[in-house]
Design a protein around this motif. Structure first.
Motif, PDB file in Angstrom:
ATOM      1  N   LYS A 112       0.830  -1.204   0.000  1.00 45.92           N
ATOM      2  CA  LYS A 112       0.000   0.000   0.000  1.00 45.92           C
ATOM      3  C   LYS A 112       0.867   1.256   0.000  1.00 45.92           C
ATOM      4  N   VAL A 113       1.948   1.214   0.743  1.00 48.18           N
ATOM      5  CA  VAL A 113       2.858   2.361   0.763  1.00 48.18           C
ATOM      6  C   VAL A 113       3.489   2.557  -0.616  1.00 48.18           C
ATOM      7  N   LEU A 114       3.935   1.460  -1.237  1.00 49.74           N
ATOM      8  CA  LEU A 114       4.512   1.559  -2.582  1.00 49.74           C
ATOM      9  C   LEU A 114       3.479   2.056  -3.584  1.00 49.74           C
ATOM     10  N   ALA A 115       2.233   1.600  -3.422  1.00 51.35           N
ATOM     11  CA  ALA A 115       1.176   2.013  -4.347  1.00 51.35           C
ATOM     12  C   ALA A 115       0.960   3.519  -4.299  1.00 51.35           C
ATOM     13  N   ALA A 116       1.137   4.103  -3.113  1.00 51.72           N
ATOM     14  CA  ALA A 116       0.979   5.545  -2.980  1.00 51.72           C
ATOM     15  C   ALA A 116       2.138   6.308  -3.604  1.00 51.72           C
ATOM     16  N   ASP A 117       3.301   5.670  -3.678  1.00 55.43           N
ATOM     17  CA  ASP A 117       4.505   6.351  -4.166  1.00 55.43           C
ATOM     18  C   ASP A 117       4.720   6.216  -5.668  1.00 55.43           C
ATOM     19  N   TYR A 118       4.191   5.145  -6.280  1.00 51.76           N
ATOM     20  CA  TYR A 118       4.526   4.854  -7.674  1.00 51.76           C
ATOM     21  C   TYR A 118       3.260   4.776  -8.525  1.00 51.76           C
ATOM     22  N   ARG A 155      11.861  -2.065  -1.460  1.00 48.23           N
ATOM     23  CA  ARG A 155      12.182  -1.279  -2.651  1.00 48.23           C
ATOM     24  C   ARG A 155      13.568  -1.655  -3.186  1.00 48.23           C
ATOM     25  N   LYS A 156      14.523  -1.779  -2.284  1.00 43.58           N
ATOM     26  CA  LYS A 156      15.887  -2.122  -2.694  1.00 43.58           C
ATOM     27  C   LYS A 156      15.943  -3.536  -3.261  1.00 43.58           C
ATOM     28  N   LYS A 175      17.134  -4.747  -7.130  1.00 42.30           N
ATOM     29  CA  LYS A 175      18.131  -5.775  -7.424  1.00 42.30           C
ATOM     30  C   LYS A 175      17.574  -6.827  -8.374  1.00 42.30           C
ATOM     31  N   GLN A 176      16.256  -7.021  -8.331  1.00 39.80           N
ATOM     32  CA  GLN A 176      15.621  -8.005  -9.206  1.00 39.80           C
ATOM     33  C   GLN A 176      15.171  -7.374 -10.525  1.00 39.80           C
ATOM     34  N   HIS A 177      15.635  -6.136 -10.791  1.00 36.73           N
ATOM     35  CA  HIS A 177      15.386  -5.439 -12.057  1.00 36.73           C
ATOM     36  C   HIS A 177      13.936  -4.981 -12.217  1.00 36.73           C
ATOM     37  N   ILE A 178      13.191  -4.859 -11.124  1.00 36.63           N
ATOM     38  CA  ILE A 178      11.832  -4.331 -11.194  1.00 36.63           C
ATOM     39  C   ILE A 178      11.910  -2.815 -11.060  1.00 36.63           C
ATOM     40  N   ASP A 179      11.531  -2.109 -12.117  1.00 38.28           N
ATOM     41  CA  ASP A 179      11.629  -0.648 -12.159  1.00 38.28           C
ATOM     42  C   ASP A 179      10.291  -0.041 -11.746  1.00 38.28           C
ATOM     43  N   LEU A 180      10.158   0.299 -10.476  1.00 35.68           N
ATOM     44  CA  LEU A 180       8.907   0.860  -9.975  1.00 35.68           C
ATOM     45  C   LEU A 180       8.686   2.283 -10.480  1.00 35.68           C
ATOM     46  N   ILE A 181       9.755   3.009 -10.702  1.00 31.10           N
ATOM     47  CA  ILE A 181       9.630   4.412 -11.100  1.00 31.10           C
ATOM     48  C   ILE A 181       9.023   4.531 -12.491  1.00 31.10           C
ATOM     49  N   ASN A 182       9.582   3.782 -13.444  1.00 27.09           N
ATOM     50  CA  ASN A 182       9.117   3.862 -14.832  1.00 27.09           C
ATOM     51  C   ASN A 182       8.074   2.809 -15.169  1.00 27.09           C
ATOM     52  N   GLY A 183       7.835   1.890 -14.233  1.00 26.12           N
ATOM     53  CA  GLY A 183       6.813   0.877 -14.456  1.00 26.12           C
ATOM     54  C   GLY A 183       7.195  -0.145 -15.493  1.00 26.12           C
ATOM     55  N   GLY A 184       8.304  -0.851 -15.277  1.00 23.12           N
ATOM     56  CA  GLY A 184       8.738  -1.846 -16.248  1.00 23.12           C
ATOM     57  C   GLY A 184       9.882  -2.672 -15.722  1.00 23.12           C
TER      58      GLY A 184
END
Length: 707
Positions: free
Chosen positions: A619-625, A681-682, A686-695
């Motif tokens: 939920k916290v990540l959902a609010a940020d990204y 988030r970290k 490391k697993q190459h999940i780009d939360l900022i750009n969504g990819g």
């Protein structure tokens, strides 16, 4: 204080379990990862008959599906993190180089995970010795750079291609052939070797026919792969079905389950006649009856029969290249019991029916060639749980395996993990020069570089499951003799208060106490940080909390009030940001829509504390990204097994463009008890999940996120 790797080595002499895994493809590697994460005192040897690791992921997955191949990053991390208890032996065939019975003598347990790599042959007149009649797996292996597979003959003269089969392998072959002539350049940035792609691009292919013995309602395509064929530029791809079949599909639609219904809708939507210079046709109810060769021994025509007309309709189709994909046969190693179907005789879902032994099997070699990598992963997680459970109940362990001695005595060259990393780095460097993911090496005839005999590496870092970290303990040397090795350890780190098993336990107890103390200190630090408002929230919120503390000497009650307000604000921000899925259709629709966003799926169990904690973090990540859509569903709703519901949750999956790019089972165990938003988030970075750009990020580092 004892270094952990050395403490583990000493304990292993009395208590460690030893596991041999036959096969380094996804089935074996997912199970290996599960065992290593669940049990610290276990040592694993992985045997692979190919010169390099990762099996189907490297040589089976299509080169334009790099998001699927990215699972190799997970396996790479596993090997690097477990260098002291995980070894790789490529170019070693069980049955040829090492007997199965020798594995039984040297290991406490064996996991068979070598897949189904023998293709069923096309048993029709003229197919055996005619040139350019090849299996789908052979063609896939060739364009994926598998060693010792020759190219189809005279590709520049190939105009008409016929593919027999209605599964994903047939689709992959058709898509790679047509994409190489589309001119879009997408294959040029994949990992298909340049010499293979050069030949494909120079071919004269204009017509591709995909033949199915049964009707369109029986195809084994997946929706994604089928849709991709219709998107290939400069090609007219159509499913040519009769009016009777079309009406039959229309009548079936209301009765089909969701997945099959969507596939049928794609078939109906793309039915019709192929038009244009380059055509790909899907034809049904046709079976090959005879291969007709020209005077030079090359295929010229194929005689086919319409099964609906009872032999009354026979045609001869022009054909310069025939690819057949009609399934695989399971190979059973000598010494492994067979059942009446000539497959491995299984006692239950994962145990081989071999008395007085601990032999397991998973993946295609155990259950036949079916399912995709995600299905394999779920099977392997279950098998890993069973292996660890059996290890915990075992009485004794074998002596250290004599694998190296056996290979040395028989002069078998093998490729270790360190040697593979040389190849891996070389391939990546070659790829960067032309903008590719990697440029695969296709010949491994440089033994002085890649293959190392045991006699050359006895004192190396991958022997005895023990190594010193680079740059530390340089005077500590791993030696062949275990007693001398332990003497070196004791000389370096001081004697135990006791000798023998008591000394081992005493050293380990001291080590655990030191670890516990360090953890308590760390937890105390986190507690103090939490009181100061430093643990959760955005960067601005943390700075605000710090500033308020610096300016005012607040009472504990006032700090509690600040924390309470901040939590309310965060909950308000996250409200409706994570969507609860109540049926499978919503789940499928969300995956279909992942071309517009990065989809995060939390699979959970109600009233599970770890699942509740991860829900909060999401939920916290959902609010940020804003570029990530978060949904969650119970494991029961998605039809997960009892074993998965008990041991696999919370599971966090990520989808992009309909493809699974991340699947983190029991992610709470990876984050640890002190896992927070920053740590999650970290981990995802490391697993190459780009939360900022969504990819998916092709490169990542170990640094902190922007917060």
């Amino acid at each position: 204080m004892l270094k952990r790797r050395h403490a583990v080595y000493i304990i292993s002499r009395c208590f460690a379990s030893r596991l041999a895994i036959v096969g380094s493809g996804p089935a074996g590697m997912f199970a290996c990862n599960g065992v290593l994460r669940r049990k610290q005192d276990v040592f694993v040897d992985v045997f692979e008959h190919s010169p390099v690791p990762f099996g189907l992921v490297r040589y089976g997955v299509a080169p334009d599906h790099q998001e699927v191949k990215n699972v190799i990053n997970t396996f790479d991390t596993m090997f690097e993190k477990n260098r002291d208890r995980l070894r790789l032996f490529c170019n070693v065939s069980i049955g040829r180089d090492i007997k199965f019975e020798e594995l039984l003598d040297n290991y406490d347990a064996i996991l068979l995970a070598y897949g189904s790599y023998k293709t069923r042959t096309l048993q029709i007149p003229g197919s055996k010795n005619t040139k350019n009649v090849i299996s789908g797996s052979e063609f896939v292996g060739w364009y994926n750079g598998m060693p010792n597979i020759s190219a189809p003959n005279n590709l520049e003269n190939v105009k008409n291609v016929i593919i027999v089969g209605n599964g994903n392998v047939a689709l992959d072959c058709a898509r790679i052939l047509s994409s190489s002539k589309s001119g879009d350049g997408k294959l040029r940035i994949s990992d298909i070797p340049n010499d293979r792609l050069d030949l494909l691009e120079k071919s004269g292919i204009e017509n591709i026919k995909i033949l199915g013995r049964r009707g369109p309602e029986n195809v084994s395509f997946t929706i994604k792969e089928l849709k991709e064929q219709f998107k290939v530029e400069k090609w007219s791809s159509k499913i040519e079905i009769s009016p009777e079949d079309q009406q039959k599909l229309q009548n079936l639609l209301p009765t089909l389950e969701r997945k099959k219904k969507r596939l049928t809708e794609v078939i109906l939507k793309n039915s019709g006649k192929s038009q244009g210079e380059r055509k790909c046709q899907f034809l049904f109810h046709w079976v090959p009856k005879e291969v007709i060769a020209n005077k030079d021994g090359f295929i010229e025509k194929i005689r086919v029969e319409n099964v609906e007309k009872n032999g009354q309709e026979i045609e001869e189709l022009p054909c310069d290249l025939l690819i057949y994909s009609i399934g695989y046969e399971t190979i059973v190693l000598d010494g492994v019991p067979k059942n009446e179907k000539k497959m491995i005789d299984m006692k239950d879902h994962c145990r081989v029916n071999l008395p007085n032994s601990s032999v397991y099997a998973t993946g295609w070699c155990a259950h036949g060639p079916k399912g995709v990598i995600v299905d394999t992963q779920q099977q392997s997680i279950f098998v890993a749980e069973e292996i660890v459970s059996d290890f915990e109940n075992a009485e004794n362990a074998n002596a250290p395996p004599k694998t190296l001695e056996i290979l040395k005595s028989r002069k078998i060259p093998f490729l270790s993990w360190d040697a593979w990393k040389k190849i891996d780095n070389e391939e990546r460097d070659l790829g960067k020069k032309t903008g590719k993911v990697r440029e695969k090496l296709t010949q491994f005839d440089r033994p002085e570089v890649y293959f190392k005999m045991e006699s050359k590496i006895l004192d190396g870092p991958n022997v005895g499951y023990c190594s010193s970290s680079e740059g530390e303990e340089e005077d500590f040397k791993v030696v062949k003799d275990e007693d001398e090795h332990q003497a070196n350890v004791m000389k370096k780190f001081g004697p135990s208060s006791n000798t023998g098993a008591k000394g081992v336990l005493s050293d380990f107890k001291a080590f655990r106490e030191q670890t516990k103390l360090a953890m308590e200190q760390k937890n105390q630090y986190f507690l103090e940080q939490a009181k100061r408002g430093m643990m959760m929230g955005s960067k601005e919120e943390r700075e605000k909390a710090q500033k308020e503390e610096d300016e005012f000497e607040l009472e504990e009650s006032e700090l509690d009030e600040i924390r309470r307000k901040r939590m309310l604000e965060m909950k308000k921000m996250a409200q409706n940001k994570i969507i609860e899925i109540v049926n499978k259709n919503q789940y499928s629709d969300a995956i279909d829509g992942s071309n517009k966003y990065l989809l995060a799926v939390l699979i959970y169990e109600p009233e599970n504390e770890e699942c509740a904690k991860l829900t909060y973090l999401c939920k916290v990540l959902a609010a940020d990204y804003g570029n990530v859509k978060f949904i969650r569903a119970t494991s029961r709703l998605l039809g997960m097994s009892d074993a998965f519901r008990a041991n696999g949750v919370p599971c966090l999956q990520f989808y992009k463009d309909g493809n699974l790019i991340g699947n983190f089972v029991r992610i709470s165990a990876m984050l640890g008890q002190d896992g927070d938003v920053a740590k999650l988030r970290k981990f995802l970075r490391k697993q190459h999940i780009d939360l900022i750009n969504g990819g998916y990020a092709s490169d990542s580092d170990d640094g902190d996120d922007e917060d």
